[in-house]
Design a protein around this motif. Sequence first.
Motif, short mmCIF file in Angstrom:
data_model
loop_
_atom_site.label_atom_id
_atom_site.label_comp_id
_atom_site.label_asym_id
_atom_site.label_seq_id
_atom_site.Cartn_x
_atom_site.Cartn_y
_atom_site.Cartn_z
N TRP A 259 26.75 36.37 41.84
CA TRP A 259 27.66 37.58 41.93
C TRP A 259 29.13 37.17 41.99
O TRP A 259 29.19 36.11 42.37
N CYS A 260 30.15 38.05 41.47
CA CYS A 260 31.38 37.76 41.72
C CYS A 260 32.13 38.87 42.19
O CYS A 260 31.78 39.88 41.76
N ALA A 261 33.43 38.68 42.56
CA ALA A 261 34.18 39.68 43.00
C ALA A 261 35.67 39.31 42.57
O ALA A 261 36.16 38.01 42.27
N PHE A 262 36.44 40.37 42.36
CA PHE A 262 37.88 40.00 41.96
C PHE A 262 38.82 40.84 42.45
O PHE A 262 38.86 41.72 43.30
N VAL A 263 40.27 40.18 42.68
CA VAL A 263 41.43 40.80 43.14
C VAL A 263 42.17 41.01 42.05
O VAL A 263 42.47 40.28 41.11
N ALA A 264 42.64 42.28 41.76
CA ALA A 264 43.52 42.59 40.59
C ALA A 264 44.77 43.23 41.12
O ALA A 264 44.90 44.29 42.03
N ARG A 265 45.81 42.94 40.25
CA ARG A 265 46.97 43.80 40.44
C ARG A 265 47.55 44.18 39.14
O ARG A 265 46.97 43.82 37.98
N LYS A 266 48.54 45.30 38.96
CA LYS A 266 49.06 45.60 38.04
C LYS A 266 50.18 44.73 37.46
O LYS A 266 50.86 43.90 38.16
#
Length: 266
Positions: A259-266
């Motif tokens: 599994w993986c997870a992400f931090v996203a911004r605009k």
Amino acid sequence: MDYRVYELEVPASEYDLATSELFEAGALGVEIVSEGETVTFKAYFKEGSLPERLKPYLKSVSPLEERDWNSEWKKHYAPVNVGSGIWVVPSWMKGEFKEPEGSLVIYIRPGRGFGTGTHETTKLAMRFIKKLLKEGDSFLDVGCGSGILSILAAKLGASEVVGCDIQPNLQEEIEENQRLNGVEFTFVEGSVNAVNGKFDLVVANIEKHHLEPLLPLLAEKFKGTLILSGILTSQRDQFVKTLEKLGLRVVEEAKEGEWCAFVARK
């Protein structure tokens, strides 16, 4: 009447939906046998039957003698060291668990709502929340399940915490978990479009096939940071391309197991 145990194998992306359907059909509990791109697990029944949609995933069914299921169920849960100083502890161990000095401990009563701290996707999301949430931030947890991520945000000092979930009949379970941890937050039965306002930090720990249709709405809900978990590593590249098409840039990612997870911004 004897208990029955159904053993099923489903794609990992279908596991949460499958277990939700099984509990709705009367399952007393589920037990994971193995997991990866597919999850093999057992579902225990005394009344009710296997939903028609899940029958193609059935590997075996067998009778099981009656036993003390409260005791059996508790055998499968133990304190979990999530990392970053966070522990998740079963509710029945409150008062006897020796909390490590300087740790942040969350007590959860395992129930219908996803989120007991044992799954990799939950651990990944919790670590990112601990790292990125600033005291006084507003926080939205989409697909909050047991409320575990919202409880963490409240304990970290978020000024406003809202959790939402489309799964019915979670209110009582969530209120119990809030009481166990001495925190309060707002629960909304519904999806992200049922929640008003924008938030500094938005988290969604949901399987990819449910998460992707929500991404445009999630993009409108966060003012600062978006944390996304529940993506298989095999789905990573395609998922990142989807985020980029929506004008979201990945600034950090983490992996555990498949599994993986992400931090996203605009």
